[in-house]
Scaffold this motif. Structure first.
Motif, mmCIF file in Angstrom:
data_model
loop_
_atom_site.group_PDB
_atom_site.id
_atom_site.type_symbol
_atom_site.label_atom_id
_atom_site.label_comp_id
_atom_site.label_asym_id
_atom_site.label_seq_id
_atom_site.Cartn_x
_atom_site.Cartn_y
_atom_site.Cartn_z
ATOM 1 N N SER A 6 0.419 -0.751 0.227
ATOM 2 C CA SER A 6 0.543 -0.012 0.233
ATOM 3 C C SER A 6 1.233 0.945 0.053
ATOM 4 C CB SER A 6 -0.932 -0.167 1.573
ATOM 5 O OG SER A 6 -0.343 0.078 2.474
ATOM 6 N N LEU A 7 1.756 0.848 -0.409
ATOM 7 C CA LEU A 7 3.227 2.683 0.008
ATOM 8 C C LEU A 7 2.973 3.251 -1.627
ATOM 9 C CD1 LEU A 7 5.771 0.562 1.873
ATOM 10 C CD2 LEU A 7 4.523 2.170 3.013
ATOM 11 N N SER A 8 3.520 4.221 -1.212
ATOM 12 C CA SER A 8 3.532 4.944 -2.123
ATOM 13 C C SER A 8 5.075 4.332 -3.209
ATOM 14 C CB SER A 8 3.769 6.751 -2.171
ATOM 15 O OG SER A 8 4.906 6.544 -1.600
ATOM 16 N N ASP A 9 5.023 4.448 -4.479
ATOM 17 C CA ASP A 9 6.596 4.813 -4.653
ATOM 18 C C ASP A 9 7.924 5.054 -4.787
ATOM 19 O OD1 ASP A 9 5.608 3.083 -6.677
ATOM 20 O OD2 ASP A 9 5.223 3.882 -8.614
ATOM 21 N N ASN A 10 7.636 6.303 -3.793
ATOM 22 C CA ASN A 10 8.444 6.670 -3.429
ATOM 23 C C ASN A 10 8.947 5.949 -2.023
ATOM 24 O OD1 ASN A 10 10.831 8.580 -3.272
ATOM 25 N ND2 ASN A 10 9.535 9.772 -1.567
ATOM 26 N N GLU A 11 7.609 5.630 -0.988
ATOM 27 C CA GLU A 11 8.147 5.392 0.565
ATOM 28 C C GLU A 11 8.633 3.848 -0.392
ATOM 29 O OE1 GLU A 11 4.435 7.378 3.226
ATOM 30 O OE2 GLU A 11 3.890 5.699 1.478
ATOM 31 N N LYS A 12 8.071 3.049 -0.827
ATOM 32 C CA LYS A 12 8.623 1.640 -1.366
ATOM 33 C C LYS A 12 9.905 1.335 -1.296
ATOM 34 C CE LYS A 12 4.280 -0.579 -3.281
ATOM 35 N NZ LYS A 12 4.577 -1.396 -4.148
ATOM 36 N N ARG A 13 10.986 2.218 -2.288
ATOM 37 C CA ARG A 13 11.999 2.865 -2.709
ATOM 38 C C ARG A 13 12.488 3.457 -1.756
ATOM 39 N NH1 ARG A 13 13.874 3.182 -7.351
ATOM 40 N NH2 ARG A 13 15.780 4.054 -7.274
ATOM 41 N N ASN A 14 12.367 3.683 -0.258
ATOM 42 C CA ASN A 14 12.604 4.395 1.639
ATOM 43 C C ASN A 14 13.694 3.296 1.675
ATOM 44 O OD1 ASN A 14 13.131 7.246 0.668
ATOM 45 N ND2 ASN A 14 11.006 8.112 1.253
ATOM 46 N N LEU A 16 13.002 -0.155 0.881
ATOM 47 C CA LEU A 16 13.594 -1.008 0.281
ATOM 48 C C LEU A 16 15.173 -0.143 0.129
ATOM 49 C CD1 LEU A 16 12.277 -1.605 -3.038
ATOM 50 C CD2 LEU A 16 12.585 -3.308 -0.889
ATOM 51 N N ALA A 17 15.843 1.052 0.838
ATOM 52 C CA ALA A 17 16.854 1.518 1.062
ATOM 53 C C ALA A 17 17.157 0.902 2.664
ATOM 54 C CB ALA A 17 16.775 2.691 0.195
ATOM 55 N N SER A 18 16.484 1.636 3.727
ATOM 56 C CA SER A 18 16.674 0.711 4.606
ATOM 57 C C SER A 18 16.679 -0.140 5.043
ATOM 58 C CB SER A 18 15.388 1.462 5.690
ATOM 59 O OG SER A 18 15.001 3.018 5.531
ATOM 60 N N VAL A 19 15.979 -1.242 4.324
ATOM 61 C CA VAL A 19 16.505 -3.077 4.615
ATOM 62 C C VAL A 19 17.536 -2.714 3.941
ATOM 63 C CG1 VAL A 19 15.547 -5.180 3.862
ATOM 64 C CG2 VAL A 19 13.655 -3.264 4.974
ATOM 65 N N ALA A 20 18.143 -2.411 3.003
ATOM 66 C CA ALA A 20 19.390 -2.783 2.501
ATOM 67 C C ALA A 20 20.362 -2.389 2.548
ATOM 68 C CB ALA A 20 19.247 -2.504 0.860
ATOM 69 N N ASN A 21 19.820 -0.934 3.500
ATOM 70 C CA ASN A 21 21.323 -0.749 4.246
ATOM 71 C C ASN A 21 21.074 -1.382 5.570
ATOM 72 O OD1 ASN A 21 23.450 2.019 5.152
ATOM 73 N ND2 ASN A 21 21.714 1.952 6.916
ATOM 74 N N LEU A 22 20.284 -1.980 6.316
ATOM 75 C CA LEU A 22 20.454 -2.890 7.910
ATOM 76 C C LEU A 22 21.183 -4.431 7.075
ATOM 77 C CD1 LEU A 22 17.402 -1.807 9.320
ATOM 78 C CD2 LEU A 22 19.974 -1.209 10.665
ATOM 79 N N TYR A 23 21.499 -4.786 5.708
ATOM 80 C CA TYR A 23 21.883 -5.889 5.435
ATOM 81 C C TYR A 23 23.026 -5.609 4.920
ATOM 82 C CZ TYR A 23 22.265 -10.475 3.214
ATOM 83 O OH TYR A 23 22.091 -11.160 3.397
ATOM 84 N N TYR A 24 23.052 -4.544 4.035
ATOM 85 C CA TYR A 24 24.988 -4.936 3.701
ATOM 86 C C TYR A 24 25.951 -4.229 4.312
ATOM 87 C CZ TYR A 24 22.751 -6.797 -0.501
ATOM 88 O OH TYR A 24 21.629 -7.448 -1.636
ATOM 89 N N ASN A 25 25.403 -3.301 4.944
ATOM 90 C CA ASN A 25 26.097 -1.942 5.312
ATOM 91 C C ASN A 25 25.948 -2.269 7.279
ATOM 92 O OD1 ASN A 25 27.317 -0.487 3.563
ATOM 93 N ND2 ASN A 25 25.181 0.504 3.428
ATOM 94 N N GLN A 53 16.862 -5.214 -7.554
ATOM 95 C CA GLN A 53 16.302 -5.497 -9.026
ATOM 96 C C GLN A 53 16.029 -3.872 -9.625
ATOM 97 O OE1 GLN A 53 12.880 -7.621 -8.468
ATOM 98 N NE2 GLN A 53 13.605 -9.547 -9.368
ATOM 99 N N LEU A 54 15.748 -3.004 -8.739
ATOM 100 C CA LEU A 54 15.486 -1.393 -9.139
ATOM 101 C C LEU A 54 16.663 -1.267 -9.169
ATOM 102 C CD1 LEU A 54 12.115 -1.072 -6.876
ATOM 103 C CD2 LEU A 54 12.149 -1.021 -9.337
ATOM 104 N N GLY A 55 17.944 -1.157 -8.956
ATOM 105 C CA GLY A 55 18.897 -0.451 -8.998
ATOM 106 C C GLY A 55 19.266 0.612 -7.987
ATOM 107 N N ILE A 56 19.026 0.581 -6.501
ATOM 108 C CA ILE A 56 18.972 0.558 -4.871
ATOM 109 C C ILE A 56 20.253 -0.168 -4.565
ATOM 110 C CG2 ILE A 56 18.206 1.104 -2.924
ATOM 111 C CD1 ILE A 56 15.392 0.661 -4.540
ATOM 112 N N VAL A 57 20.144 -1.357 -5.315
ATOM 113 C CA VAL A 57 21.867 -1.884 -4.363
ATOM 114 C C VAL A 57 22.058 -1.950 -5.898
ATOM 115 C CG1 VAL A 57 22.113 -3.911 -3.796
ATOM 116 C CG2 VAL A 57 20.932 -2.716 -2.414
#
Length: 319
Positions: A6-14, A16-25, A53-57
């Motif tokens: 139900s999130l907007s595209d911008n909210e989804k990207r934020n 995803l970035a938060s999850v990726a940051n916790l996992y990779y960094n 897939q979205l290029g965030i990572v």
């Protein structure tokens, strides 16, 4: 976690970035991240995949060997191949070259294998070095099966039976043996043996392999001198044979050279090999240039892993 869909595209990207940051960094595990966001580990796994897939990572892998990208591109331009790896090898010793090719092939294969895949394998020195180089953290239910009967009886560790077992163990998968020699005395014996449940079942598995891992052999350098007579090898050369794959011989244009012993062979047919979705050929050294070229022209392989000198020699044959 708020309902993700139900999130907007911008909210989804934020998110995803938060999850990726916790996992990779932050190097948190997927379970730890899932607990933080009150969701499941499988959901976090899907989000990490989506972030890529979205290029965030973006993941950049620095391979521990030099590749000749220009030669790779030239091979892709000239030949109908899915993929090519041409390795710059500084070692002059042939064994060291094969070891390096084995490392590259093992790394390449590790990135392809997934759950429940069937992997067919041939035999020989190059396959031996490839299997020995496998170093994986994966534990996946793959099935490994030989594509031909036992041939290398003098050095069983280089035969497809032992290699199947060792490769399957590396991944925690299962393996199968073809309890029969590569060549038998007659076509009738072959037909009878291929109806045996074990052999029939193994060959059916091999015919349905997702990947075949193999090399090619050279007639000129008599790589089968332990299995065929001098007369057989002489007759093969007279017919124009320059190489072989999975026990089948072919000429420089990739046409199969019919032999009197092909009907006495237990293993996949040449069309079975050709029809496999991905046949990865690991073959190096200048001495195999003709065999590599014939296999490529015949459409027997889809992916080639070779070294610079062999690649240059193949291209020189095309002029």
């Amino acid at each position: 976690m708020k309902e993700y869909d139900s999130l907007s595209d911008n909210e989804k990207r934020n998110m995803l970035a938060s999850v990726a940051n916790l996992y990779y960094n932050a190097e948190m595990t997927q379970n730890q991240i899932a607990e933080r966001f009150f969701t499941s580990r499988s959901k976090i796994s899907r989000m990490l995949k989506e972030a890529r897939q979205l290029g965030i990572v973006e993941i950049k892998i620095l391979e521990p060997w030099d590749r000749n990208v220009e030669l790779e591109q030239e091979f892709m331009r000239r030949f109908a191949l899915k993929d090519v790896r041409v390795i710059s090898v500084k070692e002059a010793n042939n064994t060291m070259v094969l070891q390096k090719l084995g490392e590259v092939a093992a790394y390449y294969l590790d990135n392809l294998l997934n759950d429940n895949m069937i992997l067919g394998i041939s035999w020989g020195n190059t396959m031996y070095h490839t299997v020995k180089a496998v170093k994986t953290s994966k534990n996946i239910p793959i099935t490994v099966v030989p594509i031909m009967g036992a041939a290398n009886v003098r050095t069983p560790e280089r035969d497809s039976l032992d290699l199947s077992k060792e490769l399957a163990y590396a991944y925690g998968g299962t393996y199968h043996y073809i309890y029969a020699p590569l060549f038998v005395n007659s076509e009738e014996v072959r037909d009878s043996l291929e109806q045996e449940p074990n052999i029939k079942g193994c060959l059916e598995l091999a015919k349905n392999a997702d990947i075949i891992l193999t090399s090619v052999g050279s007639i000129v350098y008599k790589s089968w001198k332990s299995y065929l007579s001098t007369r057989d090898l002489y007759n093969l050369e007279k017919k124009g044979a320059i190489g072989h794959i999975g026990g089948h011989f072919y000429d420089m244009e990739g046409n199969e050279v019919i032999t009197p012993f092909v009907n006495k062979m237990i293993g996949l047919g040449i069309e079975d090999i050709k029809n496999t979705e991905n046949v990865i050929c690991v073959a190096g050294l200048e001495m195999k240039a003709e065999a590599i070229l014939g296999a490529v022209r015949g459409g027997y392989i889809n992916t080639l892993i070779t070294d610079e000198e062999a690649a240059k020699a193949v291209l020189a044959l095309c002029k």
